[in-house]
Design a protein around this motif. Structure first.
Motif, PDB file in Angstrom:
ATOM      1  N   LEU A 324       0.684  -0.885   0.298  1.00  0.00           N
ATOM      2  CA  LEU A 324       0.322  -0.003  -0.255  1.00  0.00           C
ATOM      3  C   LEU A 324       1.143   1.512  -0.031  1.00  0.00           C
ATOM      4  CD1 LEU A 324      -2.848  -1.057   2.859  1.00  0.00           C
ATOM      5  CD2 LEU A 324      -2.738  -0.426   0.168  1.00  0.00           C
ATOM      6  N   ALA A 325       1.877   1.427   1.071  1.00  0.00           N
ATOM      7  CA  ALA A 325       3.338   2.166   0.932  1.00  0.00           C
ATOM      8  C   ALA A 325       3.464   2.494  -0.599  1.00  0.00           C
ATOM      9  CB  ALA A 325       4.029   2.098   1.892  1.00  0.00           C
ATOM     10  N   ALA A 340      -0.980  17.774   2.750  1.00  0.00           N
ATOM     11  CA  ALA A 340      -2.150  18.136   3.125  1.00  0.00           C
ATOM     12  C   ALA A 340      -3.354  18.413   2.953  1.00  0.00           C
ATOM     13  CB  ALA A 340      -1.960  18.811   4.956  1.00  0.00           C
ATOM     14  N   GLY A 341      -4.812  17.697   3.297  1.00  0.00           N
ATOM     15  CA  GLY A 341      -5.967  18.143   2.666  1.00  0.00           C
ATOM     16  C   GLY A 341      -6.311  18.204   1.257  1.00  0.00           C
ATOM     17  N   PHE A 438       1.272   4.475   6.937  1.00  0.00           N
ATOM     18  CA  PHE A 438      -0.320   4.758   6.696  1.00  0.00           C
ATOM     19  C   PHE A 438      -1.155   5.085   7.148  1.00  0.00           C
ATOM     20  CE2 PHE A 438      -4.417   2.528   6.488  1.00  0.00           C
ATOM     21  CZ  PHE A 438      -4.742   2.488   5.355  1.00  0.00           C
ATOM     22  N   LEU A 439      -1.381   5.567   8.863  1.00  0.00           N
ATOM     23  CA  LEU A 439      -1.947   7.019   8.687  1.00  0.00           C
ATOM     24  C   LEU A 439      -2.198   8.408   8.255  1.00  0.00           C
ATOM     25  CD1 LEU A 439      -2.566   5.378  12.711  1.00  0.00           C
ATOM     26  CD2 LEU A 439      -4.524   5.750  10.272  1.00  0.00           C
ATOM     27  N   GLY A 440      -0.341   7.908   8.533  1.00  0.00           N
ATOM     28  CA  GLY A 440       0.261   9.715   8.094  1.00  0.00           C
ATOM     29  C   GLY A 440      -0.261   9.735   6.409  1.00  0.00           C
ATOM     30  N   TYR A 441       0.224   9.424   5.557  1.00  0.00           N
ATOM     31  CA  TYR A 441      -0.479   9.138   4.030  1.00  0.00           C
ATOM     32  C   TYR A 441      -2.038   9.015   3.564  1.00  0.00           C
ATOM     33  CZ  TYR A 441       0.458   4.065   3.082  1.00  0.00           C
ATOM     34  OH  TYR A 441      -0.182   3.037   2.801  1.00  0.00           O
ATOM     35  N   VAL A 442      -2.917   8.747   4.313  1.00  0.00           N
ATOM     36  CA  VAL A 442      -4.094   8.647   4.298  1.00  0.00           C
ATOM     37  C   VAL A 442      -4.762   9.825   5.072  1.00  0.00           C
ATOM     38  CG1 VAL A 442      -6.201   7.341   5.245  1.00  0.00           C
ATOM     39  CG2 VAL A 442      -4.086   5.149   4.201  1.00  0.00           C
ATOM     40  N   GLY A 448      -9.592  11.289   3.297  1.00  0.00           N
ATOM     41  CA  GLY A 448      -8.841   9.614   4.305  1.00  0.00           C
ATOM     42  C   GLY A 448      -9.015  10.662   5.965  1.00  0.00           C
ATOM     43  N   ILE A 449      -9.533  11.478   6.654  1.00  0.00           N
ATOM     44  CA  ILE A 449      -9.363  11.915   7.814  1.00  0.00           C
ATOM     45  C   ILE A 449     -10.825  11.423   8.014  1.00  0.00           C
ATOM     46  CG2 ILE A 449      -9.466  13.532   9.203  1.00  0.00           C
ATOM     47  CD1 ILE A 449      -7.843  15.307   7.819  1.00  0.00           C
TER      48      ILE A 449
END
Length: 455
Positions: A324-325, A340-341, A438-442, A448-449
């Motif tokens: 996935l990464a 971001a965003g 994973f949480l960071g790039y999603v 994704g939030i």
């Protein structure tokens, strides 16, 4: 059985040499298309409405195909697995005995040297050299390029055959087939031995480890055929229910992604495997179904029925994180802060965000909701356990000065304990790093939030 396997492939290699000589002499040699051959084998296995064989008898190609598959299963695959120290239940053959004898003779030689028995040491080392020569002969025979190329060609045919049996379509048509495939699966596919698909996976993984350059020489069509089969079966759990086999599909896909230095050190490999991830990025069926299929495996591997299921789930999930990464992490292109965003509208990142957006916490059948729950639970568990291990390591390090007063056995036990605690802590911190990445790039994307903060 292993002798039969080597004999079958030797005959095939001789036939290949005859073809080469014929071509050199200007003779035209008809090449059989693998797709046509797979269709011919499929047709010979078809049954009529009464369950009787529609063919009057199995053709030669069908008999040769099944005999070769069986020979490879009992001969080549176990030998290759033993050669890389894989666990093989039925690997008590000549090669295994050579390895065991090597270990025994080496230990005997070291003991003789420690006792100062020069003649015994020389005899043991001479025997060791003979055994090592036998092992090198086995390795040379098994890893010979022509031998492995023939096996690779056969497993390319196997992939096309399994694709036809499962979907009723050729490898080039699978991308247009609706997934998941309808259940129940065709009787002809359900009746096939499971080791057909398992041996295909094992062989590809072993080639990537032992002879990675062979994968580079494999045609794009062959690799795309294997990808289509594995994604189609991953997306259709009703066709392959064995969770361990589905994890092997994931392992094969993961082997196409370039490895980092840490992975190479862990595998004790000095050979950099070629980067074949371009096949994943350009495959139509992968773009449509791979992300959802990977996350379905992530959820399903939680409960395998095995007594060791808690620990077995980590390696497949590590493979899924890496895939996935590689496919979905766009922060490396735009910068962690600059993404971001941002919104995602196409490709693998869009598939991942769309899948997570289907999370329904009020129902019990939402795969996305189960995935998010398991992801957060794993992150909390491994982080908490890593912190406890760090505390234990700190306590052991504080006691190190007093270990000298302990007996030798107790000192050795303490050293092993602290090394074990450090290893577990290091591994858990790596898992935390992967989940946080994973949480960071999603969540770097607005869409994704939402799934992670839903009530």
């Amino acid at each position: 059985a292993r002798i039969q396997a080597f004999e079958a492939l030797r005959l095939a290699r001789d036939a290949q040499a005859e073809v080469a000589r014929a071509e050199e002499n200007g003779m035209e040699v008809e090449q059989v298309d693998k797709e046509e051959l797979a269709l011919a084998i499929q047709m010979s296995l078809e049954t009529d409405d009464d369950g009787e064989s529609a063919a009057k008898g199995f053709n030669f190609a069908t008999e040769a195909f099944f005999m070769t598959a069986r020979a490879l299963h009992h001969g080549v695959i176990p030998t290759l697995k033993v050669s890389v120290n894989r666990n093989v239940q039925h690997g008590a053959g000549t090669y295994t005995m050579i390895r065991q004898e090597l270990s025994r003779v080496y230990q005997a030689s070291q003991a003789a040297q420690a006792r100062g028995e020069g003649e015994e040491f020389e005899r043991a080392m001479a025997h060791f050299g003979q055994l090592m020569a036998c092992k090198h002969l086995f390795d040379a025979g098994v890893l010979e390029t022509g031998f492995l190329s023939l096996s690779m060609s056969f497993y390319g045919l196997m992939a096309r055959f399994l694709t036809r049996m499962a979907t009723g379509h050729g490898a080039d048509e699978v991308a247009s087939v609706a997934l998941p495939l309808p259940v129940p699966p065709p009787m002809e596919f359900a009746a096939l031995p499971e080791h057909f698909a398992e041996d295909l996976c094992e062989f590809l993984l072993l080639v990537q480890e032992l002879k990675p350059e062979l994968m580079e020489q494999t045609s794009d069509a062959e690799i795309q055929c294997v990808l289509s089969l594995m994604v189609a079966l991953l997306a259709s759990p009703g066709y392959v229910r064995n969770p361990y086999l589905r994890c092997k599909f994931v392992a094969v896909l993961h082997s196409l992604v370039p490895k980092d230095e840490e992975d190479l050190q862990r595998q004790r490999s000095r050979t950099f495997a070629p980067d074949l991830s371009g096949h994943l990025l350009t495959s139509t069926i992968c773009q449509k179904h791979l992300v959802r299929s990977l996350l379905q495996v992530y959820v399903d591997i939680e409960n395998t029925g095995s007594h060791n299921q808690f620990h077995e789930k980590f390696q497949p999930r590590e493979h899924i994180y890496a895939l996935l990464a590689h496919l979905c992490d766009t922060t490396a292109l735009t910068g962690a802060g600059g993404a971001a965003g941002a919104s995602v509208t196409e490709g693998f990142p869009a598939s991942l965000i769309a899948f997570l957006g289907t999370a329904n916490y009020s129902g019990s059948d939402s795969t996305a909701a189960k995935f998010i729950s398991l992801l957060l639970n794993d992150t909390i568990f491994v982080f908490e356990d890593a912190m406890l291990k760090l505390k234990k390591i700190k306590e052991l390090e504080a006691e190190e000065d007093s270990w000298e007063a302990l007996p030798e056995e107790e000192r050795e036990a303490k050293r092993k304990e602290i090394e074990q605690e450090r290893g577990i802590c290091r591994y858990h911190l790596k898992q935390v790093d992967k989940t946080l990445h994973f949480l960071g790039y999603v969540t770097a994307h607005t869409a994704g939030i939402g799934p992670f903060v839903a009530p």
